[in-house]
Design a protein around this motif. Structure first.
Motif, PDB file in Angstrom:
ATOM      1  N   GLN A  88       0.964  -1.064   0.039  1.00 20.62           N
ATOM      2  CA  GLN A  88      -0.032   0.012   0.186  1.00 20.62           C
ATOM      3  C   GLN A  88       0.762   1.182  -0.110  1.00 20.62           C
ATOM      4  O   GLN A  88       1.709   1.234   0.828  1.00 20.62           O
ATOM      5  N   LEU A  89       0.509   2.159  -0.814  1.00 21.98           N
ATOM      6  CA  LEU A  89       1.351   3.498  -0.978  1.00 21.98           C
ATOM      7  C   LEU A  89       0.610   4.668  -1.066  1.00 21.98           C
ATOM      8  O   LEU A  89      -0.449   4.483  -1.572  1.00 21.98           O
ATOM      9  N   GLU A  90       1.044   5.758  -0.257  1.00 24.92           N
ATOM     10  CA  GLU A  90       0.358   6.882  -0.281  1.00 24.92           C
ATOM     11  C   GLU A  90       1.175   7.758  -0.462  1.00 24.92           C
ATOM     12  O   GLU A  90       2.444   7.969  -0.088  1.00 24.92           O
ATOM     13  N   ASN A  91       0.980   8.899  -1.324  1.00 29.40           N
ATOM     14  CA  ASN A  91       1.591  10.166  -1.681  1.00 29.40           C
ATOM     15  C   ASN A  91       1.093  11.278  -1.429  1.00 29.40           C
ATOM     16  O   ASN A  91       0.225  11.597  -2.346  1.00 29.40           O
ATOM     17  N   THR A  92       1.229  12.093  -0.362  1.00 30.04           N
ATOM     18  CA  THR A  92       0.509  13.495  -0.223  1.00 30.04           C
ATOM     19  C   THR A  92       1.375  14.553  -0.267  1.00 30.04           C
ATOM     20  O   THR A  92       1.293  15.692  -0.017  1.00 30.04           O
ATOM     21  N   THR A  93       2.683  14.064  -0.998  1.00 30.82           N
ATOM     22  CA  THR A  93       3.559  15.246  -1.257  1.00 30.82           C
ATOM     23  C   THR A  93       3.480  16.022  -2.743  1.00 30.82           C
ATOM     24  O   THR A  93       2.557  15.487  -3.181  1.00 30.82           O
ATOM     25  N   SER A  94       4.402  16.980  -2.749  1.00 30.14           N
ATOM     26  CA  SER A  94       4.298  17.675  -4.206  1.00 30.14           C
ATOM     27  C   SER A  94       5.208  16.933  -5.156  1.00 30.14           C
ATOM     28  O   SER A  94       5.586  17.640  -6.257  1.00 30.14           O
ATOM     29  N   GLU A  98       7.070  13.919  -7.579  1.00 30.27           N
ATOM     30  CA  GLU A  98       6.480  12.681  -8.288  1.00 30.27           C
ATOM     31  C   GLU A  98       7.717  11.674  -7.964  1.00 30.27           C
ATOM     32  O   GLU A  98       8.615  12.113  -7.707  1.00 30.27           O
ATOM     33  N   LEU A  99       7.393  10.435  -7.301  1.00 32.44           N
ATOM     34  CA  LEU A  99       8.277   9.445  -6.703  1.00 32.44           C
ATOM     35  C   LEU A  99       8.357   8.210  -7.529  1.00 32.44           C
ATOM     36  O   LEU A  99       7.219   7.640  -7.935  1.00 32.44           O
ATOM     37  N   ASN A 100       9.531   7.463  -7.189  1.00 28.47           N
ATOM     38  CA  ASN A 100       9.636   6.049  -7.651  1.00 28.47           C
ATOM     39  C   ASN A 100       9.981   5.304  -6.439  1.00 28.47           C
ATOM     40  O   ASN A 100      11.122   5.910  -5.780  1.00 28.47           O
ATOM     41  N   PRO A 121       2.399  13.223  -8.098  1.00 33.80           N
ATOM     42  CA  PRO A 121       2.416  14.053  -6.770  1.00 33.80           C
ATOM     43  C   PRO A 121       1.000  14.270  -6.253  1.00 33.80           C
ATOM     44  O   PRO A 121      -0.015  13.817  -7.230  1.00 33.80           O
ATOM     45  N   GLN A 122       0.712  14.523  -5.066  1.00 31.21           N
ATOM     46  CA  GLN A 122      -0.653  14.529  -4.440  1.00 31.21           C
ATOM     47  C   GLN A 122      -1.414  15.649  -5.494  1.00 31.21           C
ATOM     48  O   GLN A 122      -0.965  16.635  -5.929  1.00 31.21           O
TER      49      GLN A 122
END
Length: 177
Positions: free
Chosen positions: A83-89, A91-93, A115-116
């Motif tokens: 499970q992954l959550e990204n609430t940052t600005s 783009e992530l790998n 991004p979020q």
């Protein structure tokens, strides 16, 4: 009274009783489902911003779930859920790699997150029963998690306490008898 006792003993002598079968244990099939957490990773956006764009997290964990022959030989199948959550600005790998004792990559899962606002990402990977081989997990001794910021290190999300979270859990069916 003697008559009653005589009838009682006579009844015991002629009563029917089925012979007990203590070999039933050999026919018993016990296959419980075991569940466990594997790892949890969380990084706030301000920590990501303190580093230049690129890799901001790289950690290798010991994985000893199958180092006991009893477990390794009896596991039937299983699944790992991410499970992954990204609430940052950003783009992530994120990359999860399963390594053997010689640091060879046996399997990997890659997650690219926008991004979020991005929705919760959930992925289940099955092992055994025609899916990915159980030998991958049987031979895994370490798990490496790498996270990369594909964005900048100055932007800030408007979310309350922006962060990236990666959690994983597993369920396995194990034959006990």
């Amino acid at each position: 009274m003697k008559k009653v006792l005589s009838y009682f003993f006579l009844f015991l002598l002629v009563s029917c009783a089925e012979e007990q079968n203590f070999d039933q244990f050999d026919d018993l099939s016990v296959v419980p489902t075991l569940a466990t957490g594997i790892f949890y990773f969380e990084s706030p956006e301000d920590v990501i911003n303190q580093l230049p764009p690129g890799s901001f997290y790289n950690q290798t964990f010991t994985f000893e779930a199958f180092n006991e022959a009893f477990v390794s030989e009896r596991v039937l199948d299983g699944a790992i859920t991410y499970q992954l959550e990204n609430t940052t600005s950003k783009e992530l790998n994120l990359l999860v790699e399963f390594l053997d004792a010689m640091d060879n990559v046996l399997d990997s899962e890659s997650f690219r997150m926008q991004p979020q606002p991005s929705p919760l990402l959930e992925r289940e990977v099955a092992y055994g029963n025609g899916d990915r081989s159980l030998d991958i997990l049987r031979n895994t001794t370490r798990i490496r998690v790498t996270s990369e910021n594909l964005g900048d290190n100055t932007s800030e999300s408007s979310a309350n306490e922006p962060r990236v979270i990666l959690r994983s859990s597993a369920v396995f069916r194990v034959r006990l008898q």
